[in-house]
Design an enzyme around this catalytic site. Structure first.
Site, PDB file in Angstrom:
ATOM      1  N   GLN A 218       0.831  -1.210   0.000  1.00  6.12           N
ATOM      2  CA  GLN A 218       0.000   0.000   0.000  1.00  6.12           C
ATOM      3  C   GLN A 218       0.867   1.262   0.000  1.00  6.12           C
ATOM      4  OE1 GLN A 218      -0.507  -2.728   1.829  1.00  6.12           O
ATOM      5  NE2 GLN A 218      -2.674  -3.069   2.295  1.00  6.12           N
ATOM      6  N   HIS A 246       3.013 -13.305  -4.492  1.00  3.33           N
ATOM      7  CA  HIS A 246       3.723 -13.808  -3.323  1.00  3.33           C
ATOM      8  C   HIS A 246       4.873 -14.744  -3.695  1.00  3.33           C
ATOM      9  CE1 HIS A 246       0.639 -12.073  -0.818  1.00  3.33           C
ATOM     10  NE2 HIS A 246      -0.300 -12.764  -1.437  1.00  3.33           N
TER      11      HIS A 246
END
Length: 293
Positions: A218, A246
């Site tokens: 973020q 990931h």
């Protein structure tokens, strides 16, 4: 209780267009586009009673896209979208709003004996985007990129998050950070050096991703959008979607081996998705008709 027709539009989606510009007999330029057109206006009767007098056939929309591609040279996709949108509104009395979306796929020249080959290419990753709306309330343009995969092997942390009895994720102060960038930025007006603006925004985003020491994806998203707006006064808003690709450190201890940040499992799903908008606090709201993607 009355039943009425609500907002509606129709169009031709994904017109695949390849334009070859023959600069010389052997030196060519290539432009590979995916163009979608959507129109709205005085079209109620086609829905209510099947009267098609005000309908521009979607086949006509496709033909217009191909015909306009004959322009020499083919302009930047933002300008191409503006020309198409203005044509549809200006040429057909029943149409008051046109939305155009264009993806441009990059091709790079194949290396040859004496330098880049003049008429042979290989498809590169990612795509450039342009979205245009032209209607009664004015004209707006957004640009962007998508499917640009980036990765940094260090310089990323994630810790201090909320935990409860369902939490299995361990905090980390060093991880791989990877994502596939989907980004759109809105222009303040419709007069710009489109190619220069796009190249600068793309370079700024990627540079900021690389140079920002990330405590969360973020945070990286906001830094990327903030940097683009800080460098280009002609842009007023940046929207991004960043899926978290990931990479999990593999436990090699069952094999009697240590793994000091060297071997990872690249998981494709499930994945986190980070979405956010960065904008100037004085920016006027975007038209609800502007095609962001």
């Amino acid at each position: 209780m009355a039943i009425v027709l609500g907002p509606n539009r129709y169009g031709k989606a994904e017109v695949r267009l390849v334009r070859v510009t023959r600069t010389t007999a052997s030196e060519h330029e290539l432009c590979d586009l995916n163009v979608s057109v959507s129109l709205s206006g005085d079209l109620a009767r086609t829905h209510l009673v099947g009267d098609n007098a005000n309908v521009v056939p979607t086949d006509t929309m496709r033909s217009v896209v191909f015909a306009f591609a004959q322009d020499e040279p083919l302009p930047a996709i933002e300008e191409f979208g503006l020309r198409l949108a203005r044509h549809f509104v200006g040429a057909y009395r029943s149409i008051d709003t046109a939305r155009v979306r264009i993806l441009e796929y990059p091709w790079v020249r194949i290396p040859a004996t004496n330098g880049p080959h003049p008429h042979a290419w290989t498809r590169a990753s990612g795509a450039r985007y342009a979205g245009v709306v032209h209607g009664p309330t004015g004209t707006e343009v957004c640009a962007g990129l998508e499917d640009v995969t980036v990765l940094k092997s260090t310089g990323s942390e994630f810790h201090g998050f909320m935990t409860d009895r369902y939490t299995t994720l361990r905090p980390t102060d060093d991880r791989i950070l990877a994502t596939s960038v989907w980004a759109r930025w809105r222009h303040r007006g419709v007069a710009a050096d489109w190619d220069e603006s796009f190249a600068a925004a793309r370079d700024t985003m990627l540079r900021t991703f690389a140079e920002t020491h990330s405590l969360a994806l973020q945070q990286t998203l906001y830094a990327m959008g903030e940097a683009v707006l800080a460098e280009q006064e002609g842009l007023v808003e940046v929207r991004m979607v960043l899926p978290n690709k990931h990479h999990f450190l593999v436990d090699l201890s069952p094999f009697g081996q240590e793994n000091e940040g060297e071997v990872y499992h690249a998981a494709d799903r499930p994945y986190g998705v980070i979405e956010g908008t960065v904008l100037r606090d004085s920016a006027p709201a975007a038209s609800a008709e502007l095609p962001w993607g």
